[in-house]
Design a protein around this motif. Sequence first.
Motif, PDB file in Angstrom:
ATOM      1  N   GLY A  98      25.596 -88.347  13.671  1.00  0.00           N
ATOM      2  CA  GLY A  98      26.336 -89.009  14.467  1.00  0.00           C
ATOM      3  C   GLY A  98      26.972 -90.072  13.776  1.00  0.00           C
ATOM      4  N   PHE A  99      27.951 -90.729  14.589  1.00  0.00           N
ATOM      5  CA  PHE A  99      28.608 -91.751  14.203  1.00  0.00           C
ATOM      6  C   PHE A  99      28.513 -92.997  14.923  1.00  0.00           C
ATOM      7  N   ARG A 152      30.321 -91.773  18.265  1.00  0.00           N
ATOM      8  CA  ARG A 152      30.070 -90.347  18.646  1.00  0.00           C
ATOM      9  C   ARG A 152      28.862 -89.923  18.508  1.00  0.00           C
ATOM     10  N   GLN A 202      26.021 -86.489  18.651  1.00  0.00           N
ATOM     11  CA  GLN A 202      26.241 -85.178  17.707  1.00  0.00           C
ATOM     12  C   GLN A 202      26.846 -84.004  18.689  1.00  0.00           C
TER      13      GLN A 202
END
Lengths: 289, 289
Positions: B13-14, B37, B39
Amino acid sequence: VRVRVLGSAAGGGFPQWNCGCGNCLGVRAGTVRAVPRTQDSLAVTSDGERWAMLNCSPEVRAQIEAFPSLHPRAPRHTPITAIVLTNGDLDHCLGLFSLRESQPLTIFATDAVRAGLTESIFYRTLERFPGQVTWKRLVLDEEVDLGNGLRVRARAVAGKPPLHLAGRAPSAEDNVGLWIGDQRHRIAYVPGAADVAALSEPVDCLFFDGTFHSENELIELGLGTRPARDMAHIPVGASLAALAGVAARRRIFTHINNTNPILLDDSPERAALTSAGWEVAFDGMELSL
Amino acid sequence: VRVRVLGSAAGGGFPQWNCGCGNCLGVRAGTVRAVPRTQDSLAVTSDGERWAMLNCSPEVRAQIEAFPSLHPRAPRHTPITAIVLTNGDLDHCLGLFSLRESQPLTIFATDAVRAGLTESIFYRTLERFPGQVTWKRLVLDEEVDLGNGLRVRARAVAGKPPLHLAGRAPSAEDNVGLWIGDQRHRIAYVPGAADVAALSEPVDCLFFDGTFHSENELIELGLGTRPARDMAHIPVGASLAALAGVAARRRIFTHINNTNPILLDDSPERAALTSAGWEVAFDGMELSL
């Protein structure tokens, strides 16, 4: 000792993805006095720098991002210096497989819980390099150093093996409660318990199984066929009385199922537990002892 | 055909839980022009009622709650009538174990991907009753009915077996792209690809592997030792040119790693792909074809 509630719902969270019960519909629509909750986990520290995470829920990534104290302080880093597991249920362990980005982890668990996890072929994703996971053994009733200024003692609590090990011979190590503290303060964290037999020692703060309010909650809602104790959870209605004699400055129900009326801030069931000196955990709740 | 981007980040993720790179620090602090964001996963429908979920990320619960079209419409219900897997990586499959609340699931996968999942002892949590999971076989290059007015064809795409099966003999079925559509419109979803060999058919919309921007992205940041293609991802810098001749009305990079400069709305790398007619997926992005 500082405590952060990372998640306070039982397996499935609140709302639960496939559930259209009154609580779940109401919290989605904003028509009930309740807040969403992720799945059960706590973070505990004595110095604010090194945190022990108690259980590791499927939602661990969002739980970490929601709490700046758990953010990395270097290009590859985590302030989570210990992960302690109370049992092998997937809602308490699945998050380990979201912490697999080549980060060394130290996991405290009983031999039974460790065996149930490492038996999965997915565990190879936590064996990318030698020493990725350091296991520390929780022996029942023995105090262990968590390495962050806190010590933990695990006690057997009436429970069940995880669903993926159903049918195996049960062990007293399948399900434990954790007594954690420093020289001055101590919390007990018992998110799953079929009875209150393990509870007697005075603590500063008790987190206890609040999965169901009544024995036949799921049956009466037409959402299940099993009573609460058959799923190894003593209902809140019974534990309120059973725990009345245990000395604790704060008493907090956690691991709350989406169907439980105590999720509603204005329910009679909530009022009754408030009168009895209890609180209901919510995500982001913080305590300093 | 309607498409919803449920998640648009690569594994982790981010921001990534243990990452303090410039992108991750910046998005946490709000000092860069980028959004968080979850996943990689898509949802696709032709009638707005029956949704196919493409991959099932560890964050599936939050992704469902963020999108009312996927909420239940009865006490126990889901509008997700099919789950389609492109490979067996945990960031594409772990979410299945968050959908285990006694809900029947229909999962489309190649035999190789199915074998890698069912080999885990955790899979027993999806076998609580007969028929909990109905497997539908994806045979390479054969069109299959998704049961919701859409049909899917899987094609082999250069990739790798998942980490937990490392060392096994590789199979052409380990990693596929999905071509999905009705009589009039078609999307391609290829979130992981070491090359562009499978891409040639014209589509209305192409979702393609945007994991890394450059071959040595992780090495140059000091965060890894392997080039992009060694992890089975062709970098954006190379795919932009390689895919220039493929006819697609919309071209969208997804499965974006936290280190990728295309995450920044104002980076030169983003400007270059915009000039080339590409977009960058974000959580909540919706398309109607």
